[in-house]
Scaffold this active site. Structure first.
Site, PDB file in Angstrom:
ATOM      1  N   GLY A 144      -1.594   1.540   1.625  1.00 48.84           N
ATOM      2  CA  GLY A 144      -0.709   1.807   2.744  1.00 48.84           C
ATOM      3  C   GLY A 144      -1.057   2.980   3.633  1.00 48.84           C
ATOM      4  N   LYS A 158      -3.377   3.355   5.948  1.00 50.42           N
ATOM      5  CA  LYS A 158      -3.583   2.927   7.329  1.00 50.42           C
ATOM      6  C   LYS A 158      -2.289   2.380   7.930  1.00 50.42           C
ATOM      7  CE  LYS A 158      -8.466   1.962   6.413  1.00 50.42           C
ATOM      8  NZ  LYS A 158      -8.401   2.432   5.005  1.00 50.42           N
ATOM      9  N   ASP A 211      -1.372 -14.449   1.438  1.00 50.00           N
ATOM     10  CA  ASP A 211      -2.831 -14.504   1.510  1.00 50.00           C
ATOM     11  C   ASP A 211      -3.257 -14.286   2.954  1.00 50.00           C
ATOM     12  OD1 ASP A 211      -5.539 -15.212   1.596  1.00 50.00           O
ATOM     13  OD2 ASP A 211      -5.299 -16.781   0.092  1.00 50.00           O
ATOM     14  N   CYS A 262     -15.162   0.082   2.760  1.00 55.58           N
ATOM     15  CA  CYS A 262     -15.576   1.350   2.144  1.00 55.58           C
ATOM     16  C   CYS A 262     -16.817   1.094   1.291  1.00 55.58           C
ATOM     17  CB  CYS A 262     -14.444   1.956   1.329  1.00 55.58           C
ATOM     18  SG  CYS A 262     -13.728   0.868   0.082  1.00 55.58           S
TER      19      CYS A 262
END
Length: 418
Positions: free
Chosen positions: A240, A242, A283, A350
């Site tokens: 959370g 971002k 999804d 990342c």
């Protein structure tokens, strides 16, 4: 009640013997019964041992004719690194001997543990200074050396060994919060604390004025530049960080994730910070809608976060990376269909692997001519123009800003729809 060393040993055994991540619930159960400060210490001991594992083994090698059973070896590794980093020899050795003596199977090894650690205590603080930074496992070092160079990978390994300071994203007044907490501002505007201790005890945590987020991880939402009143989708939003950045801008944020368990943490973070977003469990590949802006932080190898998560190279082998890369491509294509005409999409991972970054965006732009890479959006404080890649994305590495504590490895691109 377990001690911090006992909890750290339990976590080490799960990572090294069972290939579990420290974030998994089984590993986290080792911390049950500890207060906040003791949990933080146990995590630090486990992380420092994993970060220095190659060094621990070299320091122990001359005192062992052969490696003992994994439980005993991990106890020796844990104790060796604590001793090498200045831990109290009496306390470290005594607790190690106590822990092994209570083990039903390895109690007879207490004499060995005592003898080895007393020798290590006398020499490790000096010997560790001349040992090289531990190398990445071959399954990861090979691809990274091919993508960059052996010199650059070596610099990354030095950054991984140094670990990571604590970075915070704040709702407002970063300079003020840096002063309050005794920190500094990174070139990209995050508050950086070199020694944070127990996070929940810091001023501003309970009142929700900030949240933990690496300075590199905070950049994708800044590049998206969400504005008040815009509709914004944060795909794969957990935990959370971002989402909170986007919500703080005043945008109408939809926070999407496929895991209700992960979304529980997102809701907790939103409640603590007093920020608002519509949280949806679904999804990402089936979600429909039309948004002014979409942020896709896609599932990836997480190889850019090793300075903060030294367990990853020991719990992963790279076997599932192909499936991840395929999933990223599908998610990126689906995200494109959710962006309104004239809107923008930020894709990020990342990861240090070009297949999860540069290659993904290069392939995407070839198959989606309605999108272009917006390099002008990358012109922000703290960003070196040399980090902008050929296809128009941004490559961040852990050895950047090494003199002030580095950053996570990340790739991101701002994709603008015609």
């Amino acid at each position: 009640m377990p001690t911090p060393r006992q909890a750290a040993l339990s976590m080490l055994n799960q990572v090294l013997n069972e290939e579990r991540l420290l974030s998994e619930s089984a590993a986290q159960r080792a911390l049950e019964g500890l207060d906040g400060a003791s949990k933080a210490r146990a995590m630090r001991l486990a992380n420092e041992t994993l970060r220095n594992l190659e060094r621990a083994d070299k320091l122990l090698k001359s005192h062992l004719r052969k490696p003992p059973a994994p439980y005993v070896m991990n106890l020796l590794r844990l104790s060796t690194i604590e001793l090498a980093q200045g831990g109290d020899a009496h306390g470290v050795v005594n607790e190690a001997v106590t822990l092994v003596s209570k083990h039903k199977k390895y109690g007879a090894m207490k004499g060995l543990v005592n003898a080895v650690l007393r020798k290590v205590a006398a020499e490790a603080p000096e010997k560790i200074k001349i040992l090289r930074a531990p190398r990445l496992p071959k399954w990861l070092r090979g691809p990274l050396t091919e993508a960059y160079s052996s010199e650059i990978v070596g610099a990354m390994e030095v950054a991984h060994l140094a670990g990571a300071p604590l970075d915070l994203s704040v709702k407002s007044d970063p300079a003020g919060w840096a002063a309050k907490l005794g920190g500094t501002l990174t070139p990209m505007g995050s508050v950086r604390l070199p020694e944070a201790g127990q996070v929940s005890a810091l001023e501003g945590f309970e009142t929700g004025d900030w949240w933990v987020q690496d300075t590199a991880a905070a950049l994708p939402a800044k590049l998206l530049n969400a504005r008040k009143g815009e509709t914004v989708l944060d795909m794969c939003c957990a935990p959370g960080g971002k989402t909170m950045q986007l919500a703080a801008s005043g945008a109408e944020v939809t926070a999407l994730d496929a895991s209700e368990t992960r979304l529980k943490r997102v809701r907790e973070n939103l409640t603590r910070t007093g920020l608002k977003a519509t949280v949806v469990c679904e999804d990402a590949l089936t979600h429909t809608g039309a948004y002014d802006a979409v942020l896709l932080d896609a599932p990836c190898s997480a190889t850019g976060t090793l300075r903060r998560h030294p367990d990853l190279p020991h719990a992963k082998t790279g076997e599932n990376f192909g499936a991840l890369i395929e999933l990223q491509a599908r998610m990126l294509a689906h995200a494109a269909g959710l962006v309104k005409s004239g809107g923008r999409l930020v894709f990020c991972t990342c990861s240090l692997l070009p297949d999860e970054g540069e290659v993904q965006v290069e392939d995407f732009l070839e198959t989606h001519p309605e999108f272009t890479a917006d390099t002008e959006a990358l012109a922000r404080d703290g960003i070196d123009a040399a980090w902008i890649t050929e296809e128009g994305g941004l490559r961040l590495r852990p050895d950047y800003f090494a003199e002030i504590g580095g950053m996570d490895g990340f790739y991101m691109a701002v994709l603008k729809r015609a």
